[in-house]
Design an enzyme around this catalytic site. Structure first.
Site, short mmCIF file in Angstrom:
data_model
loop_
_atom_site.label_atom_id
_atom_site.label_comp_id
_atom_site.label_asym_id
_atom_site.label_seq_id
_atom_site.Cartn_x
_atom_site.Cartn_y
_atom_site.Cartn_z
N PHE A 145 0.86 -1.18 0.00
CA PHE A 145 0.00 0.00 0.00
C PHE A 145 0.89 1.23 0.00
O PHE A 145 1.79 1.35 0.83
CB PHE A 145 -0.94 0.03 1.21
N ASP A 195 9.26 2.58 1.57
CA ASP A 195 8.07 3.24 2.09
C ASP A 195 7.96 2.90 3.57
O ASP A 195 7.52 1.81 3.93
CB ASP A 195 6.83 2.78 1.31
N LYS A 209 2.57 9.29 8.60
CA LYS A 209 1.85 8.85 9.80
C LYS A 209 2.38 9.43 11.14
O LYS A 209 1.94 10.50 11.53
CB LYS A 209 1.75 7.34 9.81
#
Ligand SMILES: *Cc1c(COP(=O)(O)O)cnc(C)c1O
Length: 393
Positions: free
Chosen positions: A129, A214, A243
């Site tokens: 993702f 990532d 995040k």
């Protein structure tokens, strides 16, 4: 009830009005133990006094000026990130997708501006993702998320996660970079064999392509190391972060070596909001706290405690939980019982967890969680598992 909010989310029927540390309070005054942390965003929990102070102090002075001007906070946070990582330079955005978008553009520009415009493809991995922009959706290649949105952004190849042979076969003279999560989050807390990431590094070096990690979910302390790649000693050329970086305030970073970023010059990329003064004030405060070795050691220790508790739970309730995965405070339970029902029962019992692909529920508590809160979460898991019917409903 009709809603004017575009119905793109399947929301649980609960809304929270306040929070402190690992606790959330809903509109009915019910308290919850938050082991989702807003999907690994609230790394320092809710209403952390140092973050509240950093934000309110900056809020009273100046919010936004634009990247037309010097921004001292960006200099400070970029220098901190560079000092703490392999990186030399940082681009600031507002979301994980934007950090990855920057990484993708950077990789293409790196080769193009060095006279290799034919190197523009990116190798990525199944089950990944990377965000919901058209390019990051194409990068992840999840057919479910790409369906109905027209032609897929070209230039992405996909190998099964963990399959070095397939990766080698797919990297060719038109490859610019390899983009990979060192631990897959949304994909179901999948931790690859360290040899996989080591092999990707060697492959990238051999063929002159960039290795891009990532770390939007697994980075910034989640694994008990500041960056997940430190665990295995594989250093990328580019890394995306988001995040936890803002502890709940939108901020993201694309960290790169100066060599990898050599194509990025004035006008190459931009963001109106990226790196504004509010975001930078909070990100600086977050990094000050989580980069402390003692803090990271406590995450590792608490992660081991939670993992041991979960292993016992799995052993006692195989009809509910099939296995435990993950490292540090990035843990997952693969459900044998229906995943949605497990999430809902836990929430009703006062414990928030986050579903992922592959029948996994994620436990991503704030990194400041304490031992009593871990014990309390384990007790809730135990009672919910015990109450689950033996046969799937
Ligand atoms: C959440 C996530 C993203 C996307 O972040 P957004 O802020 O939602 O754009 C990208 N990569 C990984 C690994 C993520 O977990």
């Amino acid at each position: 009830m009709t809603s004017a909010v575009m119905p793109t989310y399947a929301r649980a029927p609960v809304a929270f009005v306040s929070g402190e540390g690992c606790r959330l309070v809903d509109t009915e005054g019910r308290r919850y133990l938050d082991f989702g942390a807003g999907i690994a965003v609230c790394g320092l929990g809710h209403a952390h006094p140092k973050l509240v102070a950093a934000l309110t102090e900056q809020a009273g002075r100046l919010w936004h000026t634009s990247n037309l001007y010097q921004i001292e906070g960006q200099e400070k946070v970029a220098a901190k990130l560079a000092a703490l990582s392999f990186g030399d330079v940082v681009f600031f955005g507002n979301s994980g997708a934007e950090a990855n978008e920057c990484a993708i553009k950077l990789a293409r520009k790196y080769h193009s501006s060095a006279g290799r415009p034919e190197r523009w493809r990116i190798l990525a991995f199944e089950g990944s993702f990377h965000g919901r922009t058209l390019a990051t959706l194409a990068a992840a290649g999840n057919p479910k998320n790409l369906e109905d949105f027209g032609p897929v952004v070209p230039g992405f190849d996909h190998a099964p996660y963990g399959d070095l042979d397939r990766a080698e076969a797919l990297v060719g003279p038109d490859t610019a970079a390899i983009l990979v999560e060192p631990i897959q989050g949304e994909g179901g807390i999948r931790v690859p064999d360290p040899e996989f990431l080591k092999g990707l590094r060697a492959l990238a070096d051999r063929l002159g392509v960039l290795l891009m990690f990532d770390e939007v979910q697994c980075g910034l302390g989640r694994t008990g190391r500041l960056f997940a790649h430190e665990r295995i000693g594989v250093v990328p050329d580019v890394m995306s972060l988001a995040k936890t970086l803002g502890g709940g305030l939108p901020v993201a970073a694309c960290v790169a070596t100066s060599k990898a970023a050599s194509g990025m010059t004035a006008g190459s990329h931009a963001s109106t909001f990226g790196g504004n003064l509010l975001a930078m004030a909070v990100a600086a405060a977050v990094l000050d706290i989580i980069a402390e070795p003692a803090f990271l050691a406590s995450v590792a220790r608490k992660g081991e405690k939670l993992a041991a508790g979960l292993d016992g739970l799995v052993a006692r309730h195989r009809h509910v939980f099939e296995s435990r995965r993950g490292v540090g405070l990035m843990l997952g339970l693969r459900c044998a019982a229906p995943q949605a029902e497990v999430v809902e029962r836990l929430r009703s019992a006062g414990l928030l967890v986050v579903p992922a692909q592959d029948q996994v529920v994620r436990l991503l508590p704030p990194l400041i969680v304490d031992e009593q809160e871990i014990d309390e979460a384990l007790l809730i898991l135990e009672s919910v598992a015990r109450a689950m019917p033996a046969k799937a409903a």
